[in-house]
Design an enzyme around this catalytic site. Sequence first.
Site, mmCIF file in Angstrom:
data_model
loop_
_atom_site.group_PDB
_atom_site.id
_atom_site.type_symbol
_atom_site.label_atom_id
_atom_site.label_comp_id
_atom_site.label_asym_id
_atom_site.label_seq_id
_atom_site.Cartn_x
_atom_site.Cartn_y
_atom_site.Cartn_z
ATOM 1 N N CYS A 130 0.469 -1.261 0.070
ATOM 2 C CA CYS A 130 -0.394 0.366 0.103
ATOM 3 C C CYS A 130 0.680 1.360 -0.150
ATOM 4 O O CYS A 130 1.072 1.244 1.147
ATOM 5 C CB CYS A 130 -0.704 -0.036 1.207
ATOM 6 S SG CYS A 130 -1.872 1.733 1.244
ATOM 7 N N CYS A 133 -0.312 4.047 2.063
ATOM 8 C CA CYS A 133 -0.049 3.745 3.884
ATOM 9 C C CYS A 133 1.609 4.031 3.908
ATOM 10 O O CYS A 133 1.539 4.836 5.033
ATOM 11 C CB CYS A 133 -0.997 3.349 4.228
ATOM 12 S SG CYS A 133 -2.112 1.569 3.372
ATOM 13 N N ASP A 134 2.223 3.680 2.918
ATOM 14 C CA ASP A 134 3.208 3.219 3.886
ATOM 15 C C ASP A 134 4.212 4.193 3.618
ATOM 16 O O ASP A 134 5.636 4.061 3.387
ATOM 17 C CB ASP A 134 3.650 2.214 3.780
ATOM 18 C CG ASP A 134 3.136 1.211 4.691
ATOM 19 O OD1 ASP A 134 2.166 1.498 5.482
ATOM 20 O OD2 ASP A 134 3.219 0.189 4.110
#
Length: 302
Positions: A130, A133-134
Amino acid sequence: MYDIIVIGAGPAGLTAAIYARRASKTVLVLEALSYGGQIINTPDIENYPAAMHISGFDFATKVYEQAQELGAEFVFEKAVGIKDNGSTKEVITDDNTYSCKAVIIATGSENRKLGIENEDVLVGRGVSYCATCDGAFYRGKTVAVAGGGNTALEDALYLSDLAETVYLIHRRDAFRGDEATVNALKERTNVKFIYNSNVTKLIADKRLTAIEVTDKNTGAVTVLEINGLFVAIGRIPENQNFAQLIKLDGSGYVEAGEDCVTNVPGIYAAGDNRTKSVRQLVTAAADGAVAATEAVRFCQET
Ligand code: NAP
């Protein structure tokens, strides 16, 4: 007889349970493994409003406890089918059959994995599924994206704003994703395209330090020193157990719009297992609220 059965205790299912309990409905949540879903693999959430720097596990635990405190019941059994009797439904698990008025399917989807050694071990230590997300953890660093669909292309574009260098590794020489995004990527000087190649080895000490990339045509192996690998080779929605009753699209997602309504009255889909364009923690939670509200209405009307 429950009012509502929620299948899946990820963020969508847990939020649905919270909303349904706050509407005074009896709620059973069925979960095959443990609560939390995919989010428990995220080391640090920083894109959910007001939840700055919380691990996915801690976040999921809080939501689970919230649903429990509000009176949702939890049974850890895998749902393997649903029977529609009109105003009532039966949810069949490996061990039991439970009756209810409405069902919310919130089974999520799994990341398709490369299937190479240490891939699971290195999640959160250089391997991610992701980018949104990261990605922020790789500011100024070198990353690679594996895949050739829209997710991989958009991930590469997103990461090219953060990382120093982005390698985009695709197993063919033509992308499956949109040409416009490919063209946008070609304008980025820090994006390097590697075609006809697969990531074949992850090299790590405690974290990922490099990958081996193998050219499918020549067999040549190249070692790329990178800090992060974003795997974006598609997802596998976990809907097959309900496919006889619920309409799925060609990729296996439940055909349901933003109202989470499926082809069967009284059955709703919430979260990553339904057709949608943004699959994030916040949209999963939003789906849970919407699906529960619809399910509550169905219970009141039948
Ligand atoms: P996808 O379209 O299924 O693409 C998966 C990509 O990964 C393909 O390029 C595929 O290669 C490659 N791949 C699959 N298995 C692989 C393996 N084992 N090893 C190496 N490569 C592998 O998945 P997605 O990109 O996640 O997109 C899913 C759906 O969401 C699509 O319909 C997409 O258009 C949509 N989406 C839309 C948007 C948007 O509208 N903004 C954004 C993201 C996603 P091949 O091409 O060779 O098969």
